[in-house]
Write a protein that holds these residues in place. Sequence first.
Motif, mmCIF file in Angstrom:
data_model
loop_
_atom_site.group_PDB
_atom_site.id
_atom_site.type_symbol
_atom_site.label_atom_id
_atom_site.label_comp_id
_atom_site.label_asym_id
_atom_site.label_seq_id
_atom_site.Cartn_x
_atom_site.Cartn_y
_atom_site.Cartn_z
ATOM 1 N N ASN A 1 0.848 4.034 -3.029
ATOM 2 C CA ASN A 1 0.524 5.436 -2.776
ATOM 3 C C ASN A 1 1.672 6.370 -3.145
ATOM 4 O O ASN A 1 1.453 7.419 -3.747
ATOM 5 N N VAL A 2 2.891 5.999 -2.810
ATOM 6 C CA VAL A 2 4.039 6.849 -3.119
ATOM 7 C C VAL A 2 4.277 6.882 -4.631
ATOM 8 O O VAL A 2 4.521 7.948 -5.214
ATOM 9 N N THR B 1 -4.160 5.089 -6.261
ATOM 10 C CA THR B 1 -3.768 5.386 -4.881
ATOM 11 C C THR B 1 -4.949 5.092 -3.971
ATOM 12 O O THR B 1 -6.094 5.054 -4.402
ATOM 13 N N ALA C 1 4.766 10.458 0.396
ATOM 14 C CA ALA C 1 3.851 10.870 -0.675
ATOM 15 C C ALA C 1 4.068 12.343 -1.034
ATOM 16 O O ALA C 1 4.127 12.698 -2.221
ATOM 17 N N THR D 1 4.051 7.358 5.236
ATOM 18 C CA THR D 1 3.291 7.469 3.987
ATOM 19 C C THR D 1 3.054 8.929 3.627
ATOM 20 O O THR D 1 3.249 9.328 2.476
ATOM 21 N N THR E 1 0.835 -1.200 0.000
ATOM 22 C CA THR E 1 0.000 0.000 0.000
ATOM 23 C C THR E 1 0.870 1.249 0.000
ATOM 24 O O THR E 1 0.597 2.214 -0.727
ATOM 25 N N PHE E 2 1.926 1.230 0.788
ATOM 26 C CA PHE E 2 2.872 2.342 0.834
ATOM 27 C C PHE E 2 3.464 2.598 -0.557
ATOM 28 O O PHE E 2 3.472 3.728 -1.047
ATOM 29 N N ASN F 1 3.630 3.952 9.600
ATOM 30 C CA ASN F 1 2.855 3.920 8.361
ATOM 31 C C ASN F 1 2.209 5.273 8.087
ATOM 32 O O ASN F 1 2.320 5.799 6.975
ATOM 33 N N PHE G 1 -4.895 2.570 3.154
ATOM 34 C CA PHE G 1 -3.888 3.148 4.043
ATOM 35 C C PHE G 1 -4.462 3.309 5.457
ATOM 36 O O PHE G 1 -3.844 2.910 6.439
#
Length: 157
Positions: free
Chosen positions: A66-67, A103, A135, A131, A62-63, A127, A108
């Motif tokens: 998103n990044v 994303t 991000a 994150t 997930t990290f 997290n 998250f």
Amino acid sequence: MHTKKEPMNCDFDALAADGHRWRASGAAVVAVVAAGGVLGAESRYAASRLWPQGPGVFPLTTFAVNVTGCAVIGVVLVLLSDMRAPSRLLRPFLATGVLGGFTTFSTFALDSRQLIDDGHPGTALLNVCGTLAAALAAVTLAAVGTRRLLAPRRAPR
């Protein structure tokens, strides 16, 4: 006297160069956002299936999603704002649809909550903070880097 402020534009219209500002509306925009959202969400789901995470560990997939999505949106918005005549549907398709679907704030938040529930508040805090920091750094570095790469093309000869 109270004046009403305009709401924030989720299509990042404010980031576009003045000559490229536009207001997207209508069924065509809804359709391209939906189509892009399907592509983005399917890509995110594929990433979660390819790199599943076990309970109690940092949610790296997930990290990364998103990044990566934030970095790509930094590049895409600079490129779109630099185009002479971008299609009025391109920004909503790519930025709101594909990258918005790719994303995932909901996963998250759920990952962070699950870490807390499973007795890993430190990992949850890492997290949340990691994150957000990564991000913001990704979108900033990608936008600045893209502008710098395009700068020689814009310079007068």
